[in-house]
Design a protein around this motif. Structure first.
Motif, PDB file in Angstrom:
ATOM      1  N   THR A 343      -2.518 -19.263  -4.154  1.00  0.00           N
ATOM      2  CA  THR A 343      -3.561 -19.642  -6.519  1.00  0.00           C
ATOM      3  C   THR A 343      -3.637 -17.738  -6.615  1.00  0.00           C
ATOM      4  OG1 THR A 343      -5.377 -20.632  -7.060  1.00  0.00           O
ATOM      5  CG2 THR A 343      -5.521 -19.383  -4.914  1.00  0.00           C
ATOM      6  N   LYS A 344      -3.074 -18.723  -8.142  1.00  0.00           N
ATOM      7  CA  LYS A 344      -3.854 -16.943  -8.247  1.00  0.00           C
ATOM      8  C   LYS A 344      -4.067 -17.252 -10.104  1.00  0.00           C
ATOM      9  CE  LYS A 344      -1.606 -12.902 -11.002  1.00  0.00           C
ATOM     10  NZ  LYS A 344       0.270 -12.443 -11.029  1.00  0.00           N
ATOM     11  N   PHE A 345      -5.157 -16.698  -9.904  1.00  0.00           N
ATOM     12  CA  PHE A 345      -6.930 -16.982 -11.045  1.00  0.00           C
ATOM     13  C   PHE A 345      -6.730 -15.275 -12.015  1.00  0.00           C
ATOM     14  CE2 PHE A 345     -10.920 -16.741 -12.712  1.00  0.00           C
ATOM     15  CZ  PHE A 345     -11.010 -17.293 -14.008  1.00  0.00           C
ATOM     16  N   SER A 346      -6.420 -15.826 -12.705  1.00  0.00           N
ATOM     17  CA  SER A 346      -6.601 -14.256 -14.559  1.00  0.00           C
ATOM     18  C   SER A 346      -7.108 -14.371 -15.331  1.00  0.00           C
ATOM     19  CB  SER A 346      -5.095 -14.249 -14.980  1.00  0.00           C
ATOM     20  OG  SER A 346      -3.652 -13.813 -13.887  1.00  0.00           O
ATOM     21  N   PRO A 347      -8.438 -14.394 -15.364  1.00  0.00           N
ATOM     22  CA  PRO A 347      -9.522 -14.798 -15.779  1.00  0.00           C
ATOM     23  C   PRO A 347      -9.565 -14.265 -17.497  1.00  0.00           C
ATOM     24  CG  PRO A 347     -10.657 -13.182 -14.555  1.00  0.00           C
ATOM     25  CD  PRO A 347      -9.181 -13.034 -13.973  1.00  0.00           C
ATOM     26  N   ASP A 348      -8.756 -12.643 -17.556  1.00  0.00           N
ATOM     27  CA  ASP A 348      -8.453 -12.180 -18.141  1.00  0.00           C
ATOM     28  C   ASP A 348      -6.976 -11.348 -18.488  1.00  0.00           C
ATOM     29  OD1 ASP A 348      -9.123  -9.284 -17.510  1.00  0.00           O
ATOM     30  OD2 ASP A 348     -10.501 -10.005 -17.710  1.00  0.00           O
ATOM     31  N   VAL A 349      -6.161 -10.392 -19.323  1.00  0.00           N
ATOM     32  CA  VAL A 349      -5.216 -10.722 -19.333  1.00  0.00           C
ATOM     33  C   VAL A 349      -4.622  -8.916 -18.546  1.00  0.00           C
ATOM     34  CG1 VAL A 349      -4.009 -11.399 -21.269  1.00  0.00           C
ATOM     35  CG2 VAL A 349      -5.508  -8.990 -21.297  1.00  0.00           C
ATOM     36  N   ASN A 350      -6.332  -8.872 -17.449  1.00  0.00           N
ATOM     37  CA  ASN A 350      -6.374  -7.273 -16.946  1.00  0.00           C
ATOM     38  C   ASN A 350      -6.920  -7.494 -15.355  1.00  0.00           C
ATOM     39  OD1 ASN A 350      -5.861  -5.679 -19.489  1.00  0.00           O
ATOM     40  ND2 ASN A 350      -7.762  -5.718 -20.294  1.00  0.00           N
ATOM     41  N   THR A 351      -6.616  -9.184 -15.072  1.00  0.00           N
ATOM     42  CA  THR A 351      -7.843  -9.432 -14.001  1.00  0.00           C
ATOM     43  C   THR A 351      -6.622 -10.235 -13.403  1.00  0.00           C
ATOM     44  OG1 THR A 351      -9.988  -8.643 -14.758  1.00  0.00           O
ATOM     45  CG2 THR A 351      -9.396  -9.633 -13.232  1.00  0.00           C
ATOM     46  N   ASP A 352      -6.928  -9.955 -11.975  1.00  0.00           N
ATOM     47  CA  ASP A 352      -5.661 -10.898 -11.521  1.00  0.00           C
ATOM     48  C   ASP A 352      -6.047 -11.121 -10.012  1.00  0.00           C
ATOM     49  OD1 ASP A 352      -3.581 -12.060 -13.298  1.00  0.00           O
ATOM     50  OD2 ASP A 352      -2.388  -9.732 -12.551  1.00  0.00           O
ATOM     51  N   ILE A 353      -6.891 -12.643  -9.383  1.00  0.00           N
ATOM     52  CA  ILE A 353      -7.098 -13.352  -8.793  1.00  0.00           C
ATOM     53  C   ILE A 353      -6.070 -13.622  -7.342  1.00  0.00           C
ATOM     54  CG2 ILE A 353      -9.269 -13.516  -6.819  1.00  0.00           C
ATOM     55  CD1 ILE A 353     -11.123 -13.410  -9.588  1.00  0.00           C
ATOM     56  N   GLU A 354      -5.686 -13.304  -6.270  1.00  0.00           N
ATOM     57  CA  GLU A 354      -5.336 -14.146  -5.799  1.00  0.00           C
ATOM     58  C   GLU A 354      -5.681 -14.332  -3.961  1.00  0.00           C
ATOM     59  OE1 GLU A 354      -0.726 -13.363  -5.612  1.00  0.00           O
ATOM     60  OE2 GLU A 354      -2.049 -11.202  -7.125  1.00  0.00           O
ATOM     61  N   VAL A 355      -5.801 -15.745  -3.834  1.00  0.00           N
ATOM     62  CA  VAL A 355      -6.016 -15.877  -2.769  1.00  0.00           C
ATOM     63  C   VAL A 355      -4.955 -16.488  -1.831  1.00  0.00           C
ATOM     64  CG1 VAL A 355      -7.257 -17.690  -1.146  1.00  0.00           C
ATOM     65  CG2 VAL A 355      -8.259 -16.322  -2.575  1.00  0.00           C
ATOM     66  N   ALA A 417      -6.667 -12.423   0.807  1.00  0.00           N
ATOM     67  CA  ALA A 417      -7.537 -12.290  -0.741  1.00  0.00           C
ATOM     68  C   ALA A 417      -7.559 -10.749  -1.073  1.00  0.00           C
ATOM     69  CB  ALA A 417      -8.775 -12.920  -0.242  1.00  0.00           C
ATOM     70  N   GLN A 418      -6.529 -10.796  -2.413  1.00  0.00           N
ATOM     71  CA  GLN A 418      -7.045  -9.317  -3.365  1.00  0.00           C
ATOM     72  C   GLN A 418      -7.610  -9.728  -4.458  1.00  0.00           C
ATOM     73  OE1 GLN A 418      -2.598  -8.627  -2.466  1.00  0.00           O
ATOM     74  NE2 GLN A 418      -2.565  -9.254  -4.285  1.00  0.00           N
ATOM     75  N   PHE A 419      -7.341  -8.917  -4.875  1.00  0.00           N
ATOM     76  CA  PHE A 419      -8.020  -8.291  -6.232  1.00  0.00           C
ATOM     77  C   PHE A 419      -7.639  -7.420  -7.081  1.00  0.00           C
ATOM     78  CE2 PHE A 419     -11.484  -6.680  -9.323  1.00  0.00           C
ATOM     79  CZ  PHE A 419     -11.964  -7.195 -10.491  1.00  0.00           C
ATOM     80  N   SER A 420      -6.657  -7.171  -8.439  1.00  0.00           N
ATOM     81  CA  SER A 420      -6.180  -6.386  -9.040  1.00  0.00           C
ATOM     82  C   SER A 420      -6.945  -6.539 -10.510  1.00  0.00           C
ATOM     83  CB  SER A 420      -5.258  -6.577  -9.000  1.00  0.00           C
ATOM     84  OG  SER A 420      -4.086  -6.887  -8.075  1.00  0.00           O
ATOM     85  N   LYS A 421      -6.892  -5.005 -11.215  1.00  0.00           N
ATOM     86  CA  LYS A 421      -7.764  -5.066 -12.518  1.00  0.00           C
ATOM     87  C   LYS A 421      -7.623  -4.207 -12.857  1.00  0.00           C
ATOM     88  CE  LYS A 421     -11.432  -5.270 -14.797  1.00  0.00           C
ATOM     89  NZ  LYS A 421     -12.153  -6.826 -15.892  1.00  0.00           N
ATOM     90  N   LYS A 422      -7.130  -3.656 -13.823  1.00  0.00           N
ATOM     91  CA  LYS A 422      -6.810  -2.381 -15.445  1.00  0.00           C
ATOM     92  C   LYS A 422      -7.998  -2.391 -16.211  1.00  0.00           C
ATOM     93  CE  LYS A 422      -2.358  -4.435 -15.913  1.00  0.00           C
ATOM     94  NZ  LYS A 422      -1.905  -5.698 -15.485  1.00  0.00           N
ATOM     95  N   PHE A 423      -8.141  -0.544 -15.865  1.00  0.00           N
ATOM     96  CA  PHE A 423      -9.389  -0.788 -17.066  1.00  0.00           C
ATOM     97  C   PHE A 423      -9.500   0.480 -17.037  1.00  0.00           C
ATOM     98  CE2 PHE A 423     -10.716  -0.571 -12.405  1.00  0.00           C
ATOM     99  CZ  PHE A 423     -11.428   1.040 -12.651  1.00  0.00           C
ATOM    100  N   VAL A 432      -6.765  -1.276 -10.122  1.00  0.00           N
ATOM    101  CA  VAL A 432      -6.819  -0.770  -8.909  1.00  0.00           C
ATOM    102  C   VAL A 432      -6.333  -2.623  -8.085  1.00  0.00           C
ATOM    103  CG1 VAL A 432      -9.252   0.080  -8.920  1.00  0.00           C
ATOM    104  CG2 VAL A 432      -8.905  -1.683  -9.387  1.00  0.00           C
ATOM    105  N   ASN A 433      -6.420  -2.323  -6.931  1.00  0.00           N
ATOM    106  CA  ASN A 433      -5.817  -3.054  -6.333  1.00  0.00           C
ATOM    107  C   ASN A 433      -6.306  -3.475  -5.083  1.00  0.00           C
ATOM    108  OD1 ASN A 433      -4.724  -5.630  -5.021  1.00  0.00           O
ATOM    109  ND2 ASN A 433      -2.356  -4.591  -5.796  1.00  0.00           N
ATOM    110  N   GLY A 434      -6.982  -3.933  -4.560  1.00  0.00           N
ATOM    111  CA  GLY A 434      -7.363  -4.698  -3.634  1.00  0.00           C
ATOM    112  C   GLY A 434      -7.685  -5.688  -2.057  1.00  0.00           C
ATOM    113  N   GLY A 435      -7.937  -6.025  -1.436  1.00  0.00           N
ATOM    114  CA  GLY A 435      -8.039  -6.975  -0.654  1.00  0.00           C
ATOM    115  C   GLY A 435      -7.940  -6.785   0.790  1.00  0.00           C
ATOM    116  N   ALA A 436      -7.701  -8.515   1.819  1.00  0.00           N
ATOM    117  CA  ALA A 436      -7.737  -8.021   3.054  1.00  0.00           C
ATOM    118  C   ALA A 436      -7.099  -9.379   3.470  1.00  0.00           C
ATOM    119  CB  ALA A 436      -8.840  -7.922   3.479  1.00  0.00           C
ATOM    120  N   ARG A 437      -6.734  -8.701   4.228  1.00  0.00           N
ATOM    121  CA  ARG A 437      -5.968 -10.539   4.803  1.00  0.00           C
ATOM    122  C   ARG A 437      -5.692 -10.753   6.837  1.00  0.00           C
ATOM    123  NH1 ARG A 437      -0.796 -11.156   4.718  1.00  0.00           N
ATOM    124  NH2 ARG A 437      -0.095 -12.479   6.137  1.00  0.00           N
ATOM    125  N   MET A 438      -5.920 -11.783   7.021  1.00  0.00           N
ATOM    126  CA  MET A 438      -6.772 -11.907   8.991  1.00  0.00           C
ATOM    127  C   MET A 438      -5.048 -12.751   8.929  1.00  0.00           C
ATOM    128  SD  MET A 438     -10.351 -13.075   8.305  1.00  0.00           S
ATOM    129  CE  MET A 438      -9.972 -12.926  10.033  1.00  0.00           C
TER     130      MET A 438
END
Length: 738
Positions: A343-355, A417-423, A432-438
């Motif tokens: 799943t991918k959630f983009s609250p705005d054009v500069n942000t992506d949250i992926e799980v 899970a990862q988080f991407s942000k432009k600012f 920035v793009n960061g997160g982790a996997r298991m």
């Protein structure tokens, strides 16, 4: 080759703020259908993947021209990245992980790449430090997306070593689209350039399909199917190999009896359901199944003589004479079925949250029966040295014997899970793009945790520069090859290999030749890897054989550079160079180069055309690479297993790899300057005739050494007999598209 999101950052746009509650958009890349947030990714043009000439596959040939990638085998689609081996690279098609054949031991057996260039729309490659959504391997990630046609199309290629045919279709309302492609290849003519008397019959066939149905704006369904059958048959008769030096020329003459008959079958199917309720949310459920059935049968008896020659070519000494029997009856079945939810959630054009989460059920059935008997001047080896004239009472030993029967059905669960942000940071632009996997594997009951991060900064300078840093903890999750020890048994105590990675990079874009030309881009990357829990291995041709235990540690470092641009207006080219080293310490005995230590590499992909006759085009691929370690152990222990400590007593590298491939093309019909005329020819969208020159300078490259021992000496002297690669070969191709 196109630029990736991080290299497009120089084109950041600012949207005017019309209202207080509007969000200012930081555009690092135009919003396209297939985008990636991975700052380490390089995007390769699908058109260039079709243009480059290759014996194994266009996509991998372009990847091998990148600075961090090493491969000294033109018949192989495999590659090594930054000191890693062939098993440490991830490959995806439409976000589904793929597997290569496991039993292949030399590049002649491989056949075609699984990636069909005719079906590709987007190619993304990362040489390390990649984002959390990619799996647990230590070197690289290659992600391919197949395209959806917009109308009926039919294209194909016919040549001396095979051909392909691809058809695409789309319904009037564009809800139903499909691509179906079949390929056939027989490299018999190419293998005949080898300096040996052998009957080859290698036949490779595959069939792929990609179907999509769009129910409405929110729901869609897709199917990706793949079937491949590779048959490799070989009946060797005689071989002569000249090697040594000018002062001491040597010749190995071998006579054979027997044959090799190998078969590899791969089947893969994926059904994906996509749900996009609005612009902010996207859900995907992939259900996949993969089966790999491999059979490796050979019985080869050989008699050989090793001689030295004088300056006039007359034999002056015979160092060794003997025989050898190689036998194998190896069968393997690998089946993987599972599901993954993303799943991918983009609250705005500069942000992506992926799980995402994935569940896999694996079945591995392995039967191994492989042995080698070596006789040298009447004695089997290995053996204890006996003084001439005394009775030799030692046993008749095989040089090695690997036998095992294994059947396991483990499960593998992973999530990320990862988080991407432009600012903005002042006037500077930041990504920035960061997160982790298991991951947890039920076979060895080990749980892996892999944090990863990427940061890019584009300063507000007049110079167009982008700085990047990425890294994290990367594992090599064990599978069939890693868990199988040298006796043929599976080791349930094996653990994942581990690496800590950091990559520092800079992209510099500058203008040459006027503002109407695409800017040049110079990319420089420096990296360091600290590795733990390593499994020692040796490299024989393209086969990797692991020791089956985590008793090594190591490190790797290097510097990569690539200049990309239009050296000729309208066509992309690039030049790559790299310096890299990789070391390991086995059981704490000290650091020595690993079998994949590549050192220096230079490569170039160049495209050109005749200014007055633009329908005459040429592309050239050039490679120079330092020789890697010979990779074959020179001795065996009392149990017939390779002695990895021999690497501390003996270090030898192969000769450097040098190769130039040239493709010449005459364009008869295209959609630009050469449009078709006439009732019949108007049916063609493209039509071209090509001449391909493989290994244009006929350089005798070496992929491995075959070791021949002189047991009459004490201690035994081992002679490295080179295993040559293919010579010059001319191919003619006819390409068309309706």
């Amino acid at each position: 080759m196109k630029t990736s999101p991080r290299s497009q950052a120089v084109n950041v746009l600012f949207l005017p703020v019309a209202k207080e509650n509007e969000i200012q958009e930081v555009v690092f890349q135009k919003r396209a259908k297939r985008t990636t947030n991975d700052l380490t990714s390089v995007e390769i043009s699908a058109k260039e993947a079709q243009t480059v000439i290759s014996l194994g596959g266009g996509v991998e040939s372009l990847i091998k021209s990148l600075p961090s990638v090493n491969s000294n085998a033109e018949l192989s689609s495999q590659y090594m990245v930054r000191g890693g081996n062939y098993d440490e690279n991830l490959i995806y098609i439409n976000d589904i992980e793929l597997y290569r054949p496991f039993l292949v031991r030399n590049s002649l057996q491989e056949g075609m790449s699984i990636i069909n260039p005719d079906m590709v729309s987007t190619i993304n490659f990362s040489a390390g430090g990649f984002e959390p959504r990619y799996g647990d391997k230590m070197s690289s990630a290659l992600n391919i997306y197949y395209r959806q046609p917009e109308k009926f199309e039919l294209s194909g290629e016919a040549g001396l070593i095979g051909g392909r045919l691809t058809t695409g279709f789309a319904s009037k309302d564009k809800k139903l689209t499909g691509l179906i492609s079949g390929r056939y290849r027989n490299t018999n003519l190419v293998l005949n350039t080898l300096n040996e008397d052998t009957d080859f019959n290698p036949q490779y066939f595959d069939l792929q399909s990609y179907l999509n149905y769009q129910f409405n704006e929110k729901w869609s369904l897709s199917f990706l199917g793949y079937f491949a059958k590779n048959d490799y048959k070989m009946v060797p008769k005689q071989k002569e190999v000249d090697f040594g030096s000018l002062q001491r020329p040597l010749r190995l003459t071998v006579f054979y009896n027997g044959q090799e008959d190998d078969e590899y079958k791969n089947i893969m199917g994926t059904v994906s359901v996509n749900f996009k309720p609005n612009k902010k949310w996207q859900f995907t459920l992939d259900n996949f199944a993969y089966q790999n059935r491999e059979r490796e049968y050979y019985s080869l008896a050989s008699g050989y003589i090793l001689e030295a020659f004088d300056e006039e070519g007359n034999p002056v000494a015979g160092y060794d004479a003997g025989g050898q029997i190689d036998h194998a009856r190896n069968d393997l079945l690998v089946r993987v079925v599972g599901s993954q939810f993303r799943t991918k959630f983009s609250p705005d054009v500069n942000t992506d949250i992926e799980v995402g989460a994935k569940f896999e059920r694996e079945t591995i059935k392995d039967f191994t029966n492989e042995w080698q008997f070596v006789d040298s001047i009447g004695y089997s080896t290995p053996r204890d040295f006996v003084i001439p004239g005394q009775l030799d009472t030692s046993d008749l030993n095989l040089k090695f014997n690997i036998a095992g029967q294994n059947n396991i059905s483990p499960t593998r669960i992973s999530a990320y899970a990862q988080f991407s942000k432009k600012f903005y940071w002042g006037n500077n632009r930041v990504f920035v793009n960061g997160g982790a996997r298991m991951q947890n594997w039920s076979f060895n009951k080990q749980t892996l945790f892999s944090p990863r991060a990427q940061i890019a900064i584009k300063p507000n300078w007049d110079m167009d520069m982008l700085f990047r840093i990425s890294g994290g903890v990367y594992y090599q999750a064990p599978f069939y090859k890693e868990i199988k020890d040298l006796t043929g048994a599976f080791n349930p105590n094996i653990e994942a290999q581990k690496s800590y990675q950091i990559i520092i990079a800079n992209d510099y874009e500058f203008q040459v030749g006027g503002k109407d030309r695409k800017p040049f881009k110079l990319t420089t990357e420096a990296y360091y890897k600290k590795m733990e829990n390593l499994i020692p291995y040796y490299l024989d041709n393209v086969r990797i054989r692991y020791a089956g235990k985590n008793n090594s540690e190591g490190y790797a470092y290097g510097l990569d550079a690539r200049l990309f641009g239009q050296f000729v207006p309208g066509v992309d080219s690039w030049v790559s160079a790299s310096y890299a080293r990789v070391y390991e310490s086995i059981d704490g005995k000290g650091y020595i180069p690993r079998p994949t230590d590549q050192r220096f590499r230079f490569s170039m992909f160049y495209q050109d055309y005749m200014p007055k006759f633009p329908s005459m085009r040429v592309n050239l691929t050039l490679t120079f690479a330092s020789g890697i370690n010979s990779g074959t152990p020179v001795s065996f222990d009392s149990a017939g297993l390779p002695d990895y400590y021999a690497a501390y007593r003996y270090q030898k590298t192969l000769p450097s790899y040098k190769r130039v491939d040239i493709g010449l093309t005459k364009i008869f019909i295209d959609q630009k300057d050469n449009k078709a005329s006439g009732t019949f020819w108007k049916n063609f969208k493209e039509l071209s005739l090509g001449v391909q020159i493989f290994n244009a300078f006929n350089i005798n490259n070496t992929i491995a050494n075959q070791w021949v021992s002189d047991v009459s000496s004490s201690p035994s002297v081992y002679y490295p007999v080179p295993v040559r690669l293919t010579g010059r070969f001319f191919n003619v191709t006819l390409n068309f598209k309706l």
